[in-house]
Design an enzyme around this catalytic site. Structure first.
Site, PDB file in Angstrom:
ATOM      1  N   TYR A   1      24.697   6.937 -29.509  1.00 14.72           N
ATOM      2  CA  TYR A   1      23.967   7.468 -28.344  1.00 14.72           C
ATOM      3  C   TYR A   1      22.468   7.238 -28.529  1.00 14.72           C
ATOM      4  O   TYR A   1      21.794   6.688 -27.649  1.00 14.72           O
ATOM      5  CB  TYR A   1      24.254   8.961 -28.167  1.00 14.72           C
ATOM      6  CG  TYR A   1      23.282   9.647 -27.233  1.00 14.72           C
ATOM      7  CD1 TYR A   1      23.317   9.401 -25.866  1.00 14.72           C
ATOM      8  CD2 TYR A   1      22.315  10.527 -27.714  1.00 14.72           C
ATOM      9  CE1 TYR A   1      22.420  10.012 -25.002  1.00 14.72           C
ATOM     10  CE2 TYR A   1      21.416  11.148 -26.861  1.00 14.72           C
ATOM     11  CZ  TYR A   1      21.474  10.884 -25.509  1.00 14.72           C
ATOM     12  OH  TYR A   1      20.580  11.481 -24.661  1.00 14.72           O
TER      13      TYR A   1
ATOM     14  N   LYS B   1      28.907  21.215 -19.729  1.00 15.65           N
ATOM     15  CA  LYS B   1      28.762  20.325 -20.887  1.00 15.65           C
ATOM     16  C   LYS B   1      29.677  20.676 -22.052  1.00 15.65           C
ATOM     17  O   LYS B   1      29.748  19.935 -23.030  1.00 15.65           O
ATOM     18  CB  LYS B   1      27.308  20.311 -21.362  1.00 15.65           C
ATOM     19  CG  LYS B   1      26.361  19.633 -20.379  1.00 15.65           C
ATOM     20  CD  LYS B   1      24.927  19.623 -20.872  1.00 15.65           C
ATOM     21  CE  LYS B   1      24.755  18.766 -22.100  1.00 15.65           C
ATOM     22  NZ  LYS B   1      23.346  18.687 -22.520  1.00 15.65           N
TER      23      LYS B   1
END
EC number: 5.1.3.20
Length: 310
Positions: free
Chosen positions: A140, A178
């Site tokens: 990421y 999330k």
């Protein structure tokens, strides 16, 4: 019209709210609502239209127009630091961002995008927006770093605004979808409301992060659009505060609870940023001079929002 990718997500929906607060509702939200719970981030907001991310990307790559676009806020990405599918991450975060960037450059549309403090990797000091300080720990962070590097090559010749924000540890309203990637404050609040002991990793007084309130993050985004400054900027508070401080503020709001300390998981060892602190030199030099909420201030405001219907 203003386009917000990831507009049903955490930071994207807060940018939509900040735009609404300024009376702006001609907004196209682009997102992937496969996770149907994200729609709740938009129910109290006013937008002009919604488009699925895949359909949007097809139209972008075909060079189709969306009317008079004033700016694109690109918040849409896979933001899970525990996702290790590199092809998915590079397609979703790097290639998609490049397509959007070139679309904006060709039309001189301001392009404001989400980078990340994950670009700095395991540093414990000198979080400075410069190549020698960047060494991401996960794919990421690498996808964000690589796009920043791509932008750096283009910035000198660009005729329109390009600005990237390296978000530090953002917390606040509209992050409930999330799951495990939601903030510590969110999880502590959930545990307390279930009657459970709020949990922290052992040694949490030593784990310090730059926790930045999402309302402040949205304010910075809008300020840059209004002022036309380009570049890549850290977006944190400039302070490192402990996870313990987050817990203390949460307990202070609830006026109850005792922290239960749990062992640090092996799977996170060596892949976990133990310390982050944004260097705000460049942000301040760009002209942004507003203060950022402390953990005590931000968590208190967030708790009031989370428990508003209690």
């Amino acid at each position: 019209m203003i386009i917000v990718t990831g507009g049903a997500g955490f930071i994207g929906s807060n940018i939509v709210k900040a735009l609404n607060d300024k009376g702006i509702t001609d907004i196209l939200v682009v997102d992937n609502l496969k996770d149907g719970t994200k729609f709740v981030n938009l129910v109290d907001l006013d937008i002009a239209d919604y488009m699925d991310k895949e359909d949007f990307l097809i139209q972008i790559m075909a060079g189709e127009e969306f009317g008079d676009v004033e700016a694109i806020f690109h918040e849409g990405a896979c933001s899970s630091t525990t996702e290790w599918d590199g092809k998915y991450m590079m397609d979703n975060n790097y290639q998609y961002s490049k397509e959007l960037l070139h679309y904006c450059l060709e039309r001189e549309i301001p392009f404001l995008y989400a980078s990340s403090a994950a670009t700095y990797g395991g540093r414990t000091s000198d979080f400075i927006e410069s190549r020698e300080y960047e060494k991401p720990l996960n794919v990421y962070g690498y996808s964000k770093f690589l796009f920043d590097e791509y932008v750096r090559q283009i910035l000198p010749e660009a005729n329109s605004q390009i600005v990237g924000f390296r978000y530090f540890n953002v917390y606040g309203p509209r992050e409930g979808h999330k799951g495990s990637m939601a903030s510590v404050a969110f999880h502590l609040n959930t545990q307390l409301n279930k009657g459970e002991s709020p949990k922290l990793f052992e040694g949490s007084e030593n784990f310090k992060r730059d926790f930045v309130y999402v309302g402040d993050v949205a304010d910075v985004n809008l300020w840059f659009l209004e002022n036309g400054v380009s570049g890549i900027f850290n977006l944190g508070t400039g302070r490192a505060e402990s996870f313990q401080a987050v817990a203390d503020a949460t307990l202070a709001y609830h006026k109850k609870g005792q922290i239960e300390y749990i062992p640090f998981p092996d799977k996170l060892k060596g892949r976990y940023q133990a310390f982050t602190q944004a260097d705000l030199t460049n942000l301040r030099a760009a002209g942004y001079d507003k203060p950022f909420k402390t953990v005590a201030e931000g968590v208190m405001e967030y708790m009031a929002w989370l428990n508003r219907d209690a």
